[in-house]
Write an enzyme that holds these catalytic residues in place. Structure first.
Site, PDB file in Angstrom:
ATOM      1  N   HIS A 194       2.397   4.966   4.943  1.00  0.00           N
ATOM      2  CA  HIS A 194       1.998   5.725   3.456  1.00  0.00           C
ATOM      3  C   HIS A 194       0.898   4.747   2.932  1.00  0.00           C
ATOM      4  O   HIS A 194       0.446   5.084   1.975  1.00  0.00           O
ATOM      5  CB  HIS A 194       3.018   5.512   2.659  1.00  0.00           C
ATOM      6  CG  HIS A 194       3.309   6.279   1.478  1.00  0.00           C
ATOM      7  ND1 HIS A 194       3.305   6.033  -0.004  1.00  0.00           N
ATOM      8  CD2 HIS A 194       2.809   7.599   1.249  1.00  0.00           C
ATOM      9  CE1 HIS A 194       3.123   6.880  -0.880  1.00  0.00           C
ATOM     10  NE2 HIS A 194       2.768   7.826  -0.099  1.00  0.00           N
ATOM     11  N   LYS A 235      -2.694   2.947   1.953  1.00  0.00           N
ATOM     12  CA  LYS A 235      -4.084   3.432   1.639  1.00  0.00           C
ATOM     13  C   LYS A 235      -4.863   2.218   1.522  1.00  0.00           C
ATOM     14  O   LYS A 235      -5.037   1.698   0.513  1.00  0.00           O
ATOM     15  CB  LYS A 235      -4.165   4.372   0.632  1.00  0.00           C
ATOM     16  CG  LYS A 235      -3.285   5.509   0.507  1.00  0.00           C
ATOM     17  CD  LYS A 235      -2.016   5.330  -0.279  1.00  0.00           C
ATOM     18  CE  LYS A 235      -1.219   6.876  -0.194  1.00  0.00           C
ATOM     19  NZ  LYS A 235       0.022   6.517  -0.787  1.00  0.00           N
ATOM     20  N   ASP A 239     -15.658  -6.026   5.743  1.00  0.00           N
ATOM     21  CA  ASP A 239     -16.278  -7.442   6.069  1.00  0.00           C
ATOM     22  C   ASP A 239     -15.212  -8.566   6.010  1.00  0.00           C
ATOM     23  O   ASP A 239     -15.839  -9.625   5.660  1.00  0.00           O
ATOM     24  CB  ASP A 239     -17.539  -7.616   5.704  1.00  0.00           C
ATOM     25  CG  ASP A 239     -18.573  -6.687   5.849  1.00  0.00           C
ATOM     26  OD1 ASP A 239     -18.736  -6.281   6.896  1.00  0.00           O
ATOM     27  OD2 ASP A 239     -19.627  -6.525   5.167  1.00  0.00           O
ATOM     28  N   HIS A 251       0.428  10.060 -10.313  1.00  0.00           N
ATOM     29  CA  HIS A 251       0.646   9.629  -8.862  1.00  0.00           C
ATOM     30  C   HIS A 251       0.396   7.990  -8.452  1.00  0.00           C
ATOM     31  O   HIS A 251       0.832   7.661  -7.551  1.00  0.00           O
ATOM     32  CB  HIS A 251      -0.374  10.172  -7.833  1.00  0.00           C
ATOM     33  CG  HIS A 251       0.093  10.239  -6.664  1.00  0.00           C
ATOM     34  ND1 HIS A 251      -0.692   9.618  -5.572  1.00  0.00           N
ATOM     35  CD2 HIS A 251       1.101  10.769  -5.674  1.00  0.00           C
ATOM     36  CE1 HIS A 251      -0.071   9.502  -4.268  1.00  0.00           C
ATOM     37  NE2 HIS A 251       0.774  10.315  -4.537  1.00  0.00           N
ATOM     38  N   LYS A 270       1.243   4.096  -8.650  1.00  0.00           N
ATOM     39  CA  LYS A 270       2.441   3.210  -8.199  1.00  0.00           C
ATOM     40  C   LYS A 270       1.939   1.648  -8.670  1.00  0.00           C
ATOM     41  O   LYS A 270       0.985   0.926  -7.991  1.00  0.00           O
ATOM     42  CB  LYS A 270       2.645   3.233  -6.717  1.00  0.00           C
ATOM     43  CG  LYS A 270       2.824   4.592  -6.060  1.00  0.00           C
ATOM     44  CD  LYS A 270       1.401   5.265  -5.548  1.00  0.00           C
ATOM     45  CE  LYS A 270       1.908   6.236  -4.645  1.00  0.00           C
ATOM     46  NZ  LYS A 270       2.530   7.283  -5.143  1.00  0.00           N
ATOM     47  N   ASP A 274       6.385  -8.582 -18.118  1.00  0.00           N
ATOM     48  CA  ASP A 274       5.991  -9.644 -19.130  1.00  0.00           C
ATOM     49  C   ASP A 274       4.450  -9.689 -19.051  1.00  0.00           C
ATOM     50  O   ASP A 274       3.745  -8.427 -18.905  1.00  0.00           O
ATOM     51  CB  ASP A 274       6.616 -10.963 -18.800  1.00  0.00           C
ATOM     52  CG  ASP A 274       8.111 -10.999 -18.912  1.00  0.00           C
ATOM     53  OD1 ASP A 274       8.630  -9.890 -19.599  1.00  0.00           O
ATOM     54  OD2 ASP A 274       8.830 -11.907 -18.290  1.00  0.00           O
TER      55      ASP A 274
END
Length: 470
Positions: free
Chosen positions: A213, A215, A220, A389, A391, A396
């Site tokens: 999952h 991405k 470089d 969508h 995440k 704090d």
């Protein structure tokens, strides 16, 4: 004759069901998962046995082979990081649980820039691809052959034609609809492809329930990207059903990029059986922002429950604020207990989820958990300006995280995920300001499950039964 044959097949089916039930009881990652499989296999072996063959594997065997090929790099990163250890005075949170999960040290000398929504994300990624001089490593769970996917294809081809080494990887399930011609065009232009469809045999078929999952884009060895976006026009807000697509990526520099690069090499080795270690730059440079950071990669190949434990470690560190944004809220017992305990301690616990549905079962299952956290003082916000969508979470003013991990069992135990953690007040404040803007585009849930619409009241507890495999 036929009667004997049918009887023999039925007997064999029940024997298999019993064997698989014992195996599930011994190896399932959670008690709920073990009970669910045992009951399903014994009560309905006709359906349970074939499903268990494809979905019932509880450990991703063999993936750790890739780590053996990168042990020298891991040691090199650790040694190099010893010279970049953060000043303990700048660490207001205990990093040891996160370091143990990552098998890597927190280092200083890192930089970060939030990329809010698809346009900013892909503008930055494409700009970095155009500037690449030596190599590009790119991996997305979903790649579509639409306008955005074709633009990415064109950028990678241009890079390859000017002499940049390009390696491209997708997930077999996430990119199931990607035409072979798309990959062939890249390959013909000189792009190296790790095509998961090329993996054949039982290892491929019977590990269908596991997904990569992540991405990831690395340029470089100096610039890295990770976050919630995949490659498709819906991630630019161009889908008529979802409308505005609210998502977050993060652009990184410094030592954390080499950590991200390490995870890519392991994924690549597993998918393509090629060792990239000697082909990549592991020295790199530091960022003037000088943030303390760590890349925590989790997955079913780990010996411990790394995904769940990462969230548990963050939740238990919270003293004043814990804000979490996730498209799915299907926590396990440990995470639910930690969230409740944090709220009871007086921590400002907020859970941000979308109002719009993309996957019915996890969307419904979430309602079975909302009452429990709200009863302890946590607040649930439902995002209404399109589909959310991202995440991300903030603890704090000491810890901020952006990556690919959802707050659900699939991300915790079935998917290969990664989160970029920044132990820095500047990063924490940036994520907090971003989430505050999202809260303004949301409403706070104030109705119990018993007050919800009929299909939610009855569908939510049923959907929760599938939590171990959602």
């Amino acid at each position: 004759m036929w009667t004997l044959l049918v009887s023999a097949l039925v007997f064999a089916l029940y024997v298999l069901a019993a064997v698989f039930a014992i195996r599930a009881a011994q190896t399932a990652r959670t008690p709920q998962g073990a009970v669910g499989w045992v009951v399903f296999l014994i009560s309905a072996p006709v359906f349970g046995v074939p499903l268990y063959l494809f979905l019932g594997h509880h450990r991703f065997r063999g993936y750790r082979i890739a780590r053996k090929h990168s042990e020298s790099v891991v040691e090199g990163i650790k040694t190099f990081a010893d010279f970049s250890r953060p000043d303990p005075a700048t660490m207001r949170i205990n990093p040891r649980p996160f370091e143990a999960l990552a098998h890597l040290p927190v280092s200083r000398g890192n930089g970060a820039a939030l990329l809010v929504d698809g346009q900013a994300t892909f503008d930055a990624i494409f700009e970095a691809i155009d500037a690449a001089q030596n190599y590009i490593l790119i991996q997305f769970y979903i790649v579509r052959d639409d306008a955005l996917g074709q633009r990415l294809q064109s950028k990678l081809i241009d890079a390859a034609q000017r002499g940049v080494s390009v390696r491209f990887m997708t997930d077999a399930v996430g990119s199931y609809g990607l035409p072979t011609a798309y990959l062939d065009t890249l390959r013909e232009a000189g792009v190296e492809i790790a095509n998961p469809r090329d993996r054949r045999g039982p290892q491929h078929r019977f590990q269908l329930n596991y997904r990569n999952h992540r991405k990831t884009v690395i340029i470089d060895g100096e610039t890295g990207f990770i976050g919630g976006h995949n490659v498709g026009v819906e991630y630019l807000g161009q889908d008529s059903y979802f409308g505005h697509w609210r998502d977050t990526h993060i652009k990184m520099s410094g030592h954390i990029v080499r950590q991200l690069q390490l995870i890519f090499t392991e994924d690549w080795h597993w998918a393509h059986e090629e060792d990239l270690i000697d082909d990549l730059d592991w020295a790199g440079s530091e960022s003037d922002q000088d943030m303390n950071a760590l890349l925590v990669a989790t997955g079913p190949g780990d010996e411990t429950e790394t995904g769940s434990m990462m969230f548990f470690a963050a939740i238990t560190e919270a003293k004043e604020r814990l804000w979490i944004a996730s498209p799915y809220f299907v926590p396990d017992i440990d995470i639910m207990t930690a969230l409740q305990h944090a709220a009871l301690r007086g921590v400002d616990v907020r859970i941000l989820v979308p109002e719009v549905m993309d996957h019915r079962l996890p969307w419904l299952a979430a309602f079975a958990y909302f009452d429990e956290v709200r009863d302890c003082g946590a607040r649930v916000f439902r995002y209404t300006n399109g589909f959310m969508h991202q995440k991300a979470f903030v603890v704090d003013d000491t810890l901020a995280a952006v990556g690919t991990t959802n707050l659900d069992n699939r991300s915790f135990r079935l998917n290969f995920e990664a989160m970029a953690l920044f132990f820095d007040s500047r990063a924490a404040n940036a994520v907090a300001q971003m989430l505050e803007a999202d809260f303004e585009q949301s409403y706070e849930l104030d109705r119990d499950l018993s007050e919800q619409r009929l299909y939610i009241r009855f569908g939510s507890p049923l959907a929760r039964l599938f939590a171990p495999i959602l």
